[in-house]
Write a protein that holds these residues in place. Structure first.
Motif, PDB file in Angstrom:
ATOM      1  N   UNK A 180       0.720  -0.839   0.105  1.00 22.54           N
ATOM      2  CA  UNK A 180       0.020  -0.008  -0.016  1.00 22.54           C
ATOM      3  C   UNK A 180       0.848   1.203  -0.038  1.00 22.54           C
ATOM      4  N   UNK A 181       0.580   2.303  -1.026  1.00 22.55           N
ATOM      5  CA  UNK A 181       1.355   3.597  -0.758  1.00 22.55           C
ATOM      6  C   UNK A 181       0.483   4.407  -0.711  1.00 22.55           C
ATOM      7  N   UNK A 182       0.818   5.486   0.277  1.00 26.75           N
ATOM      8  CA  UNK A 182       0.181   6.557   0.422  1.00 26.75           C
ATOM      9  C   UNK A 182       0.612   7.885   0.358  1.00 26.75           C
ATOM     10  N   UNK A 183       0.167   8.828  -0.480  1.00 26.53           N
ATOM     11  CA  UNK A 183       0.932   9.962  -0.629  1.00 26.53           C
ATOM     12  C   UNK A 183      -0.066  11.025  -0.152  1.00 26.53           C
ATOM     13  N   UNK A 184       0.635  12.293   0.603  1.00 22.74           N
ATOM     14  CA  UNK A 184      -0.336  13.185   0.992  1.00 22.74           C
ATOM     15  C   UNK A 184       0.570  14.513   0.958  1.00 22.74           C
ATOM     16  N   UNK A 185      -0.374  15.488   1.236  1.00 20.87           N
ATOM     17  CA  UNK A 185       0.227  16.989   1.080  1.00 20.87           C
ATOM     18  C   UNK A 185       0.007  17.674   2.653  1.00 20.87           C
ATOM     19  N   UNK A 186      -0.811  16.915   3.227  1.00 17.11           N
ATOM     20  CA  UNK A 186      -1.346  17.604   4.485  1.00 17.11           C
ATOM     21  C   UNK A 186      -1.732  16.492   5.557  1.00 17.11           C
ATOM     22  N   UNK A 187      -1.706  16.899   6.968  1.00 19.28           N
ATOM     23  CA  UNK A 187      -2.264  15.809   7.647  1.00 19.28           C
ATOM     24  C   UNK A 187      -3.553  16.464   8.642  1.00 19.28           C
ATOM     25  N   UNK A 188      -4.700  15.962   8.489  1.00 16.46           N
ATOM     26  CA  UNK A 188      -5.763  16.450   9.197  1.00 16.46           C
ATOM     27  C   UNK A 188      -6.369  15.503  10.068  1.00 16.46           C
ATOM     28  N   UNK A 189      -7.167  15.796  11.131  1.00 18.33           N
ATOM     29  CA  UNK A 189      -7.810  14.751  11.874  1.00 18.33           C
ATOM     30  C   UNK A 189      -9.114  14.434  11.125  1.00 18.33           C
ATOM     31  N   UNK A 190      -9.297  13.059  11.253  1.00 15.48           N
ATOM     32  CA  UNK A 190     -10.454  12.547  10.694  1.00 15.48           C
ATOM     33  C   UNK A 190     -10.912  11.449  11.432  1.00 15.48           C
ATOM     34  N   UNK A 191     -12.585  11.743  11.592  1.00 15.32           N
ATOM     35  CA  UNK A 191     -13.113  10.368  12.395  1.00 15.32           C
ATOM     36  C   UNK A 191     -13.156   9.224  11.434  1.00 15.32           C
ATOM     37  N   UNK A 192     -12.779   8.046  12.126  1.00 14.16           N
ATOM     38  CA  UNK A 192     -12.485   6.759  11.349  1.00 14.16           C
ATOM     39  C   UNK A 192     -13.368   5.843  12.116  1.00 14.16           C
ATOM     40  N   UNK A 193     -13.792   4.599  11.184  1.00 14.76           N
ATOM     41  CA  UNK A 193     -14.674   3.641  11.960  1.00 14.76           C
ATOM     42  C   UNK A 193     -13.474   2.743  12.742  1.00 14.76           C
ATOM     43  N   UNK A 194     -13.516   2.301  13.918  1.00 15.73           N
ATOM     44  CA  UNK A 194     -12.797   1.578  14.688  1.00 15.73           C
ATOM     45  C   UNK A 194     -12.716   0.185  14.285  1.00 15.73           C
ATOM     46  N   UNK A 195     -11.473  -0.409  14.228  1.00 15.99           N
ATOM     47  CA  UNK A 195     -11.424  -1.790  14.108  1.00 15.99           C
ATOM     48  C   UNK A 195     -12.477  -2.745  14.869  1.00 15.99           C
TER      49      UNK A 195
ATOM     50  N   UNK B 123     -11.530  -3.012   3.504  1.00 15.37           N
ATOM     51  CA  UNK B 123     -12.508  -2.910   2.427  1.00 15.37           C
ATOM     52  C   UNK B 123     -12.689  -1.274   2.211  1.00 15.37           C
ATOM     53  N   UNK B 124     -12.084  -0.590   3.000  1.00 14.92           N
ATOM     54  CA  UNK B 124     -12.053   0.905   2.720  1.00 14.92           C
ATOM     55  C   UNK B 124     -11.089   1.744   2.974  1.00 14.92           C
ATOM     56  N   UNK B 125     -10.443   2.380   2.195  1.00 16.51           N
ATOM     57  CA  UNK B 125      -9.182   3.154   2.541  1.00 16.51           C
ATOM     58  C   UNK B 125      -9.344   4.564   1.967  1.00 16.51           C
ATOM     59  N   UNK B 126      -9.194   5.442   2.950  1.00 17.57           N
ATOM     60  CA  UNK B 126      -9.658   6.836   2.455  1.00 17.57           C
ATOM     61  C   UNK B 126      -8.694   7.787   2.834  1.00 17.57           C
ATOM     62  N   UNK B 127      -8.159   8.993   2.115  1.00 18.26           N
ATOM     63  CA  UNK B 127      -7.325   9.869   2.410  1.00 18.26           C
ATOM     64  C   UNK B 127      -7.689  11.081   3.551  1.00 18.26           C
ATOM     65  N   UNK B 128      -7.006  11.574   4.032  1.00 23.07           N
ATOM     66  CA  UNK B 128      -7.607  12.597   5.176  1.00 23.07           C
ATOM     67  C   UNK B 128      -7.699  13.969   4.426  1.00 23.07           C
ATOM     68  N   UNK B 129      -7.355  14.168   3.347  1.00 19.35           N
ATOM     69  CA  UNK B 129      -7.357  15.399   2.748  1.00 19.35           C
ATOM     70  C   UNK B 129      -7.747  15.232   1.115  1.00 19.35           C
ATOM     71  N   UNK B 130      -8.259  16.102   0.433  1.00 10.55           N
ATOM     72  CA  UNK B 130      -8.355  16.231  -1.097  1.00 10.55           C
ATOM     73  C   UNK B 130      -7.260  16.020  -1.654  1.00 10.55           C
TER      74      UNK B 130
END
Length: 73
Positions: A1-16, A57-64
């Motif tokens: 898995x590769x994740x690239x980002x330009x910023x970090x922001x808090x986001x509510x996610x589902x707990x495992x 089943x669902x991988x989402x970035x923290x920013x656009x």
């Protein structure tokens, strides 16, 4: 898995689910200053320490401005 980002922001996610135990080598990556248009990458390595399969089943970035490339196999 590769994740690239330009910023970090808090986001509510589902707990495992409570029967899973996921261990990350690192949960953050500091890219520093990135020139607009430049592609940067980081890998987040994790281990499933439970006795049940881990299904992503669902991988989402923290920013656009973030793109996630991953293989679900």
């Amino acid at each position: 898995m590769v994740i690239s980002s330009c910023t970090n922001s808090a986001k509510k996610t589902k707990a495992a689910p409570s029967n899973s135990d996921i261990s990350f080598q690192s949960k953050t990556f500091e890219f520093g200053t990135v020139t607009a248009g430049k592609i940067v990458e980081a890998q987040y390595i994790f281990t499933n320490k439970s006795e049940v399969p881990l299904i992503l089943y669902d991988v989402k970035p923290s920013c656009g401005c973030t793109v996630i490339a991953w293989n679900s196999k």
